[in-house]
Write an enzyme that holds these catalytic residues in place. Structure first.
Site, PDB file in Angstrom:
ATOM      1  N   ASP A  55      33.860  43.718  25.748  1.00  0.00           N
ATOM      2  CA  ASP A  55      33.161  42.428  25.848  1.00  0.00           C
ATOM      3  C   ASP A  55      32.343  42.256  27.123  1.00  0.00           C
ATOM      4  OD1 ASP A  55      35.099  42.186  27.782  1.00  0.00           O
ATOM      5  OD2 ASP A  55      36.392  40.867  26.587  1.00  0.00           O
ATOM      6  N   GLU A  85      37.896  47.804  20.311  1.00  0.00           N
ATOM      7  CA  GLU A  85      38.529  46.568  20.807  1.00  0.00           C
ATOM      8  C   GLU A  85      37.778  45.347  20.256  1.00  0.00           C
ATOM      9  OE1 GLU A  85      38.763  44.723  24.969  1.00  0.00           O
ATOM     10  OE2 GLU A  85      40.519  46.017  25.008  1.00  0.00           O
ATOM     11  N   GLU A  95      32.306  36.827  28.524  1.00  0.00           N
ATOM     12  CA  GLU A  95      32.928  37.812  27.624  1.00  0.00           C
ATOM     13  C   GLU A  95      33.128  37.288  26.204  1.00  0.00           C
ATOM     14  OE1 GLU A  95      34.031  37.104  30.694  1.00  0.00           O
ATOM     15  OE2 GLU A  95      33.758  38.977  31.792  1.00  0.00           O
ATOM     16  N   HIS A 116      39.186  38.611  39.339  1.00  0.00           N
ATOM     17  CA  HIS A 116      37.739  38.885  39.335  1.00  0.00           C
ATOM     18  C   HIS A 116      36.937  38.030  38.372  1.00  0.00           C
ATOM     19  CE1 HIS A 116      37.299  40.855  35.407  1.00  0.00           C
ATOM     20  NE2 HIS A 116      38.491  41.361  35.607  1.00  0.00           N
ATOM     21  N   ARG A 170      34.572  35.728  36.406  1.00  0.00           N
ATOM     22  CA  ARG A 170      33.443  34.922  36.899  1.00  0.00           C
ATOM     23  C   ARG A 170      33.787  33.437  36.958  1.00  0.00           C
ATOM     24  NH1 ARG A 170      29.714  39.061  36.183  1.00  0.00           N
ATOM     25  NH2 ARG A 170      27.663  38.675  37.092  1.00  0.00           N
ATOM     26  N   HIS A 194      38.801  43.656  44.015  1.00  0.00           N
ATOM     27  CA  HIS A 194      37.596  43.998  43.248  1.00  0.00           C
ATOM     28  C   HIS A 194      36.408  44.102  44.205  1.00  0.00           C
ATOM     29  CE1 HIS A 194      34.363  43.482  40.290  1.00  0.00           C
ATOM     30  NE2 HIS A 194      35.248  43.667  39.325  1.00  0.00           N
TER      31      HIS A 194
HETATM   32  C1  UD1 Z   1      32.404  42.910  34.878  1.00  0.00           C
HETATM   33  C2  UD1 Z   1      32.320  42.351  33.459  1.00  0.00           C
HETATM   34  C3  UD1 Z   1      33.647  41.760  33.061  1.00  0.00           C
HETATM   35  C4  UD1 Z   1      34.786  42.741  33.268  1.00  0.00           C
HETATM   36  C5  UD1 Z   1      34.759  43.252  34.696  1.00  0.00           C
HETATM   37  C6  UD1 Z   1      35.796  44.314  34.903  1.00  0.00           C
HETATM   38  C7  UD1 Z   1      30.204  41.333  32.697  1.00  0.00           C
HETATM   39  C8  UD1 Z   1      29.277  40.198  32.799  1.00  0.00           C
HETATM   40  N1  UD1 Z   1      31.311  41.266  33.439  1.00  0.00           N
HETATM   41  O1  UD1 Z   1      32.622  41.800  35.740  1.00  0.00           O
HETATM   42  O2  UD1 Z   1      33.599  41.406  31.679  1.00  0.00           O
HETATM   43  O3  UD1 Z   1      36.012  42.085  33.029  1.00  0.00           O
HETATM   44  O4  UD1 Z   1      33.473  43.824  34.960  1.00  0.00           O
HETATM   45  O5  UD1 Z   1      36.010  44.548  36.274  1.00  0.00           O
HETATM   46  O6  UD1 Z   1      29.939  42.267  31.994  1.00  0.00           O
HETATM   47  N2  UD1 Z   1      30.613  45.862  42.445  1.00  0.00           N
HETATM   48  C9  UD1 Z   1      30.491  46.926  43.314  1.00  0.00           C
HETATM   49  N3  UD1 Z   1      30.962  48.141  42.903  1.00  0.00           N
HETATM   50  C10 UD1 Z   1      31.544  48.348  41.693  1.00  0.00           C
HETATM   51  C11 UD1 Z   1      31.670  47.246  40.830  1.00  0.00           C
HETATM   52  C12 UD1 Z   1      31.192  46.017  41.202  1.00  0.00           C
HETATM   53  O7  UD1 Z   1      29.983  46.803  44.411  1.00  0.00           O
HETATM   54  O8  UD1 Z   1      31.945  49.467  41.395  1.00  0.00           O
HETATM   55  C13 UD1 Z   1      30.133  44.522  42.885  1.00  0.00           C
HETATM   56  C14 UD1 Z   1      28.597  44.426  42.867  1.00  0.00           C
HETATM   57  O9  UD1 Z   1      28.177  43.635  43.952  1.00  0.00           O
HETATM   58  C15 UD1 Z   1      28.341  43.675  41.560  1.00  0.00           C
HETATM   59  C16 UD1 Z   1      29.534  42.744  41.508  1.00  0.00           C
HETATM   60  O10 UD1 Z   1      30.616  43.525  41.993  1.00  0.00           O
HETATM   61  O11 UD1 Z   1      27.109  43.009  41.565  1.00  0.00           O
HETATM   62  C17 UD1 Z   1      29.884  42.171  40.164  1.00  0.00           C
HETATM   63  O12 UD1 Z   1      29.894  43.165  39.157  1.00  0.00           O
HETATM   64  P1  UD1 Z   1      29.582  42.716  37.630  1.00  0.00           P
HETATM   65  O13 UD1 Z   1      29.690  43.917  36.735  1.00  0.00           O
HETATM   66  O14 UD1 Z   1      28.335  41.924  37.552  1.00  0.00           O
HETATM   67  O15 UD1 Z   1      30.741  41.680  37.305  1.00  0.00           O
HETATM   68  P2  UD1 Z   1      32.310  41.858  37.292  1.00  0.00           P
HETATM   69  O16 UD1 Z   1      32.906  40.602  37.836  1.00  0.00           O
HETATM   70  O17 UD1 Z   1      32.680  43.157  37.858  1.00  0.00           O
HETATM   71  N1  UDP Z   2      42.681  48.938  37.441  1.00  0.00           N
HETATM   72  C1  UDP Z   2      42.516  50.076  38.244  1.00  0.00           C
HETATM   73  N2  UDP Z   2      42.521  49.922  39.609  1.00  0.00           N
HETATM   74  C2  UDP Z   2      42.677  48.728  40.205  1.00  0.00           C
HETATM   75  C3  UDP Z   2      42.833  47.567  39.389  1.00  0.00           C
HETATM   76  C4  UDP Z   2      42.816  47.710  38.008  1.00  0.00           C
HETATM   77  O1  UDP Z   2      42.381  51.184  37.723  1.00  0.00           O
HETATM   78  O2  UDP Z   2      42.684  48.666  41.443  1.00  0.00           O
HETATM   79  C5  UDP Z   2      42.639  49.096  35.962  1.00  0.00           C
HETATM   80  C6  UDP Z   2      43.753  48.404  35.190  1.00  0.00           C
HETATM   81  O3  UDP Z   2      44.882  49.239  35.060  1.00  0.00           O
HETATM   82  C7  UDP Z   2      43.085  48.118  33.852  1.00  0.00           C
HETATM   83  C8  UDP Z   2      41.633  47.896  34.219  1.00  0.00           C
HETATM   84  O4  UDP Z   2      41.452  48.469  35.517  1.00  0.00           O
HETATM   85  O5  UDP Z   2      43.145  49.232  32.977  1.00  0.00           O
HETATM   86  C9  UDP Z   2      41.337  46.429  34.255  1.00  0.00           C
HETATM   87  O6  UDP Z   2      40.097  46.208  34.811  1.00  0.00           O
HETATM   88  P1  UDP Z   2      39.593  44.778  35.240  1.00  0.00           P
HETATM   89  O7  UDP Z   2      40.747  43.910  35.554  1.00  0.00           O
HETATM   90  O8  UDP Z   2      38.562  45.003  36.266  1.00  0.00           O
HETATM   91  O9  UDP Z   2      38.824  44.279  33.933  1.00  0.00           O
HETATM   92  P2  UDP Z   2      39.257  43.481  32.625  1.00  0.00           P
HETATM   93  O10 UDP Z   2      40.368  44.206  31.961  1.00  0.00           O
HETATM   94  O11 UDP Z   2      39.623  42.094  33.045  1.00  0.00           O
HETATM   95  O12 UDP Z   2      38.004  43.468  31.819  1.00  0.00           O
END
Ligand code: UD1
Ligand code: UDP
Length: 386
Positions: free
Chosen positions: A99, A121, A135, A212, A214, A245
């Protein structure tokens, strides 16, 4: 000569990668399937951690991530990048997961080129279009665009049926996250980090925290951290491990509210292997994550969910997951109860497997064989188990 088909799997964030990895491995081992991987890299470091662990080398990497990216940026950059890849590869099927914005855009890009879409999923619903945001709408839109729906549970399949999807295209497979988890959690696991190895999990009760979402950014996240601070001050034997995160909006607030507490370990996101093993050694989990609500119950760890709703009701029904929202006092009281009332703790701390038995990827591969007429029987449904 045997009939063959080409699949492109598209993913971009940490959880999608973890949950697609076992499936990619099984599809790449299938001689009838040419399985390619395209990553949007909506996440960068957190995606690469997973690609390295599962030794997946993407065929395409759009590298779209920017610090503080907006939904508009992710959506438009991914859509244009995927256009070129799909035009060049002309796959027989695109597979997306879950999602995220990458999920929805991957399905949309495939639809624009009239390529069938398989949604892994599929069918999770919270019923609230703004929670989780975005999501809930990403997965509903992906459902509309999808041709094959791999529902992890019966509840998810029922959601799809209620929305009018043809039962012939719905497969109840279990969640591939359990395939990944079962291969990753090990007895007597040693962490690669000194900080984690130095924790005595016998005498310290370890609370694993992740945040994390939003819709939790800002005030709700501050409330969560203030509750954690009070708990640490009240219970001298607990330690909170918080892999933070990479989102700067999470990191700044976490550092401000929890940064100077000795028994709160703010650490970098962990690789999946140490993280899964950390959960396995922990006392309980506090999280707004989706994936953790699926993993922790199968490890017998209680989960307090820092949200007002969930699209994963199965573990709530089984009693191992509880929704506590983001009110500071409520989080404090609910956690305190699990720290002080053994009966309450034991009622939640039992292993349940509503989300899978480690065979989801195999069932999805069989469903694809069925779809292409290579197998007569529809794969058996996953029914869940205790
Ligand atoms: C995204 C997904 C969310 C998912 C989550 C898992 C969307 C809109 N959101 O949210 O559904 O649950 O990932 O973690 O698709 N960043 C880094 N390095 C990384 C990852 C993220 O620097 O490896 C920082 C960047 O500044 C980025 C920000 O995190 O802009 C947010 O990342 P983004 O993918 O937009 O949203 P998430 O909250 O991670
Ligand atoms: N996870 C990881 N390292 C971390 C925190 C989470 O590998 O430091 C894994 C966790 O076991 C799960 C996935 O990341 O499988 C969950 O990711 P996240 O919470 O970012 O996203 P969501 O599931 O909410 O979309």
């Amino acid at each position: 000569m045997k009939d063959t088909r080409k699949i492109i799997t598209i993913f971009g964030t940490r959880p999608e990668a973890i949950k697609m990895a076992p499936l990619v491995q099984i599809l790449q081992d299938d001689p009838q399937i040419d399985c390619k991987v395209a990553v949007t890299a909506q996440h960068r470091e957190m995606l690469d951690q997973v690609l390295n662990l599962f030794q997946i080398i993407p065929d395409y990497d759009l590298d779209i991530m920017r610090a503080g990216q907006s939904l508009f940026e992710i959506t438009s950059r991914a859509l244009l990048g995927l256009q070129q890849i799909l035009l060049k590869e002309k796959p027989d099927l695109v597979l997306v997961h879950g999602d995220t914005s990458t999920t929805f855009v991957g399905a949309l890009a495939a639809y624009y080129q009239q390529i069938p879409v398989g949604h892994v999923e599929a069918g999770l619903r919270s019923g609230n279009k703004y929670a989780p945001f975005p999501e809930e709408i990403n997965r509903r839109l992906t459902g509309v665009l999808g041709d094959l729906h791999f529902a992890p549970t019966k509840t998810a399949a029922e959601n799809l049926l209620r929305e009018g999807h043809d039962p012939e295209n719905i497969f109840i497979t279990g969640n591939t996250v359990i395939d990944a988890l079962l291969n990753t959690v090990k007895k007597n696991y040693r962490f690669p980090s000194a900080t984690l190895n130095s924790i005595d999990f016998q005498t310290r009760r370890v609370l694993v925290l992740t945040t994390h979402r939003r819709e939790n950014l800002g005030e709700p996240m501050q409330h969560i951290y203030l509750a954690i601070k009070e708990l640490v001050q009240e219970f001298p034997d607990i330690m909170v491990v918080f892999p933070v995160h990479k989102n700067p909006a999470v990191r700044q607030v976490a550092q401000k509210f929890l940064g100077d507490l000795e028994r709160v370990k703010l650490i970098e996101p962990l690789d999946y292997e140490p993280f899964a093993n950390l959960m396995n050694k922990a006392y309980l989990v506090l999280t707004d994550s989706g994936g953790l609500q699926e993993e922790a119950p199968s490890l017998g760890k209680p989960v307090l969910v820092l949200r007002d709703n969930t699209e994963r009701p199965e573990a709530v029904a089984a009693g191992t997951v509880k929704l506590v929202g983001t009110d500071k006092e409520r989080i404090y009281q609910e956690t305190k109860q699990l720290l002080t009332d053994n009966n309450a703790y034991n009622r939640m701390a039992h292993a349940v497997n509503p989300y899978g038995d480690g065979q989801a990827s195999r069932r999805i591969r069989e469903a694809l064989h069925y779809f292409w007429g290579w197998q007569k029987e529809k794969p058996e449904y996953y029914c869940g188990g205790a």
